[in-house]
Design an enzyme around this catalytic site. Sequence first.
Site, PDB file in Angstrom:
ATOM      1  N   ASP A  24      44.588  47.063  32.948  1.00 36.45           N
ATOM      2  CA  ASP A  24      43.461  46.595  32.161  1.00 36.45           C
ATOM      3  C   ASP A  24      42.161  46.935  32.907  1.00 36.45           C
ATOM      4  O   ASP A  24      42.174  47.221  34.108  1.00 36.45           O
ATOM      5  CB  ASP A  24      43.595  45.084  31.952  1.00 36.45           C
ATOM      6  CG  ASP A  24      42.464  44.500  31.151  1.00 36.45           C
ATOM      7  OD1 ASP A  24      42.096  45.108  30.128  1.00 36.45           O
ATOM      8  OD2 ASP A  24      41.938  43.454  31.553  1.00 36.45           O
ATOM      9  N   ASP A  50      38.458  45.260  32.171  1.00 38.62           N
ATOM     10  CA  ASP A  50      37.545  44.141  32.397  1.00 38.62           C
ATOM     11  C   ASP A  50      38.288  42.936  32.956  1.00 38.62           C
ATOM     12  O   ASP A  50      39.270  42.458  32.372  1.00 38.62           O
ATOM     13  CB  ASP A  50      36.854  43.770  31.081  1.00 38.62           C
ATOM     14  CG  ASP A  50      36.149  44.967  30.465  1.00 38.62           C
ATOM     15  OD1 ASP A  50      35.521  45.736  31.222  1.00 38.62           O
ATOM     16  OD2 ASP A  50      36.247  45.148  29.234  1.00 38.62           O
ATOM     17  N   ASP A 100      44.381  40.583  33.352  1.00 36.56           N
ATOM     18  CA  ASP A 100      43.927  39.218  33.652  1.00 36.56           C
ATOM     19  C   ASP A 100      44.093  38.278  32.470  1.00 36.56           C
ATOM     20  O   ASP A 100      43.600  37.166  32.504  1.00 36.56           O
ATOM     21  CB  ASP A 100      42.459  39.237  34.095  1.00 36.56           C
ATOM     22  CG  ASP A 100      41.508  39.622  32.958  1.00 36.56           C
ATOM     23  OD1 ASP A 100      41.873  40.520  32.160  1.00 36.56           O
ATOM     24  OD2 ASP A 100      40.416  39.033  32.869  1.00 36.56           O
TER      25      ASP A 100
END
Length: 352
Positions: free
Chosen positions: A8, A10, A128
């Site tokens: 991922d 961000d 996240d």
Amino acid sequence: MRKILFIDRDGTLIQEPADFQIDALEKFQMVEHAIGALLQLKNAGYRFVMVSNQDGLGTASFPEADFWPSQNLLLQILSSQGIVFDDILIDRSFEHEHALTRKPGLGMLVGYLKDPEVWWAQSAVIGDRETDLQLAQNLGCRGFRLREGYGWPDIVAELLAAPRTATVSRRTNETDIQVSVNLDAQAPLHIATGIGFFDHMLEQLGKHGGFSLQLSCKGDTHIDEHHTVEDCAIALGQALKQALGDKFGIARYGFSLPMDEAAATVRLDISNRGLYRFDGSFPREAVGTLPTELVPHFFQSLSEAAGLTVHMEVTGDNTHHMIEACFKAFARTLRQAIARTDTALPSTKGAL
């Protein structure tokens, strides 16, 4: 085979500011330890693919100009350290659209799912959010979620210690075989081929090789033992090759075992070039129901299927001891060769 990390962006590579203006260049900040972790994982043979949801990118609510400055800066920083992505996959749909390409959907990753060279047991998704873990589940690989108290160093530690496992099923008109190996565990150990002495020898491979081995075979032993021994060797070789994967970090080579009056010497290279040389002869034609002529044939079939270069010599008077010495010496040599001693590839070619 390739082990891939689907990463991922961000909150995983760059920080998400508290006001969520994640693409404002002046707020750009790398996630702590991300660069060092990626370097370690690159050196361990991992490949990288960026997979990111960017809601409405290219629309009035999220102009392209708000995204690319930080994206380009991120790629420049990473490439300056030798970190590059094989692929950058960005979904532009909005969350409420539930697009198939939006994580945790698999639309952007269909090509990887169809690629037989992806080593899913060693690949992983890193992000996240819960959707990253859901994506990992959908892909059938491991998932890691950064959170407070659990960061990149923890992920690296788990990835580099991941067990090397494989399961192979092989069915022909002559045999039906299931074999599972775990090169980083010593149990369970269970063998059932219908040939008692052969079972005993395969147990030596797992026990003295230091790896978990489960192998069952239903074969046409009412005809003879040949098909069972040969096909077990092929299936086991295939499982070992799969479990070794890209071979990063292994010792690669292994070198000798006395068995009372008998002695066996094995020289082994995990070379990806199947070759077997045998020097010796057995006084008896069979031990139990195992013809001795099938012993070198077993190791030849195993070496070819696993991609091993093996030179084996045996001397002695007791055929049982001589065969057992061969299996134990091979197992001990293999144990040395598959041991994780580094994170680099033991080859100047860049591939094994």
